[in-house]
Scaffold this motif. Sequence first.
Motif: not given
Lengths: 856, 172
Positions: A33, A35-36, A203-204, A318-319
Amino acid sequence: MSAENQTSGLGGLVGQSVARVEDQRLLTGNGSYVADIDPPGVLHAAFLRSPFAHARIEAIDIGAARRARGVVAVFTGADIERTTHPFPPFLMMPGLYTPLYHALSVDKVRMVGDPVALVIAESRHLAEDALELIEVDYEPLPPVATIAQALAHGSEPLWEKADGNLLYDHTDTFGDVDAVFASADRVITERLSCQRQSNQPMETRGSVIEVDPATGHLTIHNATQSTHMLRWITAALTGKQSAATSLKDFLTNKQRRGAFVSAAREFVSANAESLKKQDNAGPAAQLKKDRSFVGHANRIGLGLLGKDDYPTVMARDIGGGFGSKGSIAREDVALAAAAIELGRSVKWIEDRVENLTDGGQAREEMITVSIAVDNDGSMRAMRADLVVDQGAYPGFPVGAPLTTRIMMVMFPGSYRFEAFEIRSRVVATNKGKYIPYRGPWANETWARERMIDIVARQLGMSPAEVRLRNMIDEADMPTAMVTGPTIDETMSTKRTLERALELVDLDAFEEQRVEAAAVGHQLGIGIASYHEAAPGPPDYWDSVNPGTSMMTFEDARTTVEADGSVLIYTQQMPHGQSHETTYAQVAADELGVRLEDVELVYGNTDRTPFGIAGTGGSRGGPLGGGAVKYSAREVRRKVVEKAAKLLEAAADDIEIVDGNIHVAGVPSRGLSYAEVASAAAAESGDPSSAPFDETTTYRGHGDGGWSTATHVCFVDIDLETGLVKIPRYLVVEDCGPVINPAIVDGQVRGGVAQGIGAVLYENSAYDDAGNVQATTYMDYLIPTAMEIPDIEVHHIETLSAGENDFRGVGEGGMIGAPAAITNAVEDALAPLGARVTEQYLPPTRILELAGVIDPD
Amino acid sequence: MSTIPIDGAATVTFTVNGASVATEVETRRMLSDVIREDVGLTGTHLGCEHGVCGACTVLIDGQPARSCLMLAVQADGADITTIEGLADGDRLHAVQQAMHDSHSFQCAFCAPGFLMSTVALLAENPNPTRDQIRAELSGNLCRCTGYQSIIAGVETAVELLARSGGGERGGA
Ligand code: FES
Ligand code: FES
């Protein structure tokens, strides 16, 4: 179908609940994702946001923040205005003014949470620390917090160039509405309202702008529903320079010039019909208010032409998005501008407070509906007056105005109406921006289906009876909606309703109702039926807005590499819909190979075919899936041709089973894909390109059609607490042939769950001063496993004449649920005199409606 | 220099999925940040950072905990299990296998939290009723699925574990 395709021995994967290909990485914590992603030396961003709903920015002092520990740079609106173009109007329509705005606010803030400065620092902690050192001198302005205030004469305008806060006002009339209203037995009118809701993926939003230190090339990792859209908008809005410089760059770059001219020619010839239909009244309406767009458009266009390099956009996992990540965020543009200026990689991951404030909100609408009806229950004409609260900034690219167009077309639903008229207005208020949320137009279904129950009650008929009497059925087909689009056999709403009625035992329910009332519980049942354009008939988009049908094209590319592996390339950007599984099912069946032989390539603008729509609008199955099917089919044809030569047989005699390409009946003398591909590669002598490589453009014309459904909701209301329980919920849906039933059921259930949240729990509330009230999950209530019941999903599969019959299913759950639930609540509380006109029904409101407590 | 006080730092020592970690952290940093950024295990997700969504759930000495609410220094000496610690090489943990078989997730951003909560739930109660499952998992939010497929996954996990004699329950 050609004879060859009939014998293609479809592997039978389509139609099976094949287990997900995505799971191996996602269930083990090995997803990727945004953020990772951590490029070497990446800097971290934080935004300073306005505490005021409406204020002028008198001064900003960034000196102390600039000097704070770990801070590399601070950008304000003035910096952003210098280096970027404003967001331009995406769709200009008659009656619409779209204000232009920058990635950071320049001299005015228009909502709580409006970004006014951007700090770039060595860590997120240090960036946030520095935010506190920025001093902004605000001069508060009167807030515009409600639709009523926005419409009121003399409300403080958010946008200087607009007429007050009314940004769009347009009426569409179909048929002789006045005459039908005059001749009907009665007219039933109600004013309905829907509260502000928010998409709230788990996920934002987030973006990591990676800068190649050697070349300056940007690679943008972003939680986006559309990689190509983000690529081109970022390229268009950043790197501002004078038009003269851009023009010089363009003219001196012959290669670029040639490429541009041929691309433009290709685009115009492919879309000639659609372009012809576009209306000049739209641009005229915009320019009458604000000519600045012309200058910006010229510089944006020339700027794009003058560039030698455009960003690459990448995304893997994607969350969720539910529409919110299809919008281009102002933050995305500000971050790219910062990274370009610094020549350093920059990362921003939105936090939940930001997401609830500025991550997009939806559905705040007021709708007055009148239905002209005869005493036998025939609904003859309808009038609607729709006002949408767009909040502070227009969603980009799709915002409230386009949504009103879809609502306009879909409002009459699956019913025969002789005439229809709708006035659509969009207002600006000092609240979060309105963006598409799963089935963005869904309140047309909510309002219409709510009204039908109101009509039924007034006529003393059952809601099911009124629906059945007025619904378009097979005997009427082919026909058209009163608003234009063709109705063909895929518009099977009536069959879904009939099936749903078979699945419920109304007599038993009436007995339970009596028993429950004895212990202080009110039971109710609610129905909602609808059809949705997924993708819709060929004339659908032109009914929405002439000239927009060109947005429905979709490319897919299938290659067979020399080692026999199959790659499918798509512009779709999955964010939970399981494309890696479903597209592999479709392609594997076409090619006669195993699921695991196919790999999907997505989320990389350097590798995937162009397309700005990304994933959204229930397009993944019909358009993306259709394109995959046709490109795989074309590859199969070429592979069979080649194999026939190698086997010295006729192509018509070749079949493929489990990847074994052989003459029918002689599997022992078959060839593998690898053998055929390597033979083809040897022949072509070009090791760099795949021996089989086909791109198919699917225009969504001719195939596909409508998806339909009926929802039935049972409620059990406790008059002591106002809590609404849902003992049974069922959906009968028809999306044509189902690629993967477990995935379709999951889409339907997820949508219904969001609909339950919308009615019973979720409210992006604002106070009178425009302060957002729900900024954490303690206030914005996402339903949990305790609130969402089991949801029965039943399928009907209506086949159409087209070869690609997949129809979309992503949005439907959310479209039907609010109507079914609110109808059930009114049914439960009607004996107590309740009339439900709001979508949001938390326990206090339920108790008010039941007369247990007094309103306010 | 900045006028902002620089938070203190401390050395913390804990094990993550059996491997011992000793690292110096700013005292204000959360366990979730340290797991993701310093240990480099990004399977633990952050959905809200205020303790409601459960995406950040890890096991601390076998008990589920929200790593976004816990300071890293509070985990000193703890035995931590994250989502990356469930599978045995390529072999999925029974709970992962069950969730795969049941089509439990869509975007799966919430999955690490649900998986860790489920492992903890089944360790405590190997045979929960459906109502108990719903109640126990109500501290984890999922926006995609409507939960039914996740509940089905837990029920499948119960069966898989019962068949394997519960031997894998201690996988955490
Ligand atoms: S991120 Fe920890 S509970 Fe949401
Ligand atoms: S699967 Fe997307 S949040 Fe749960």
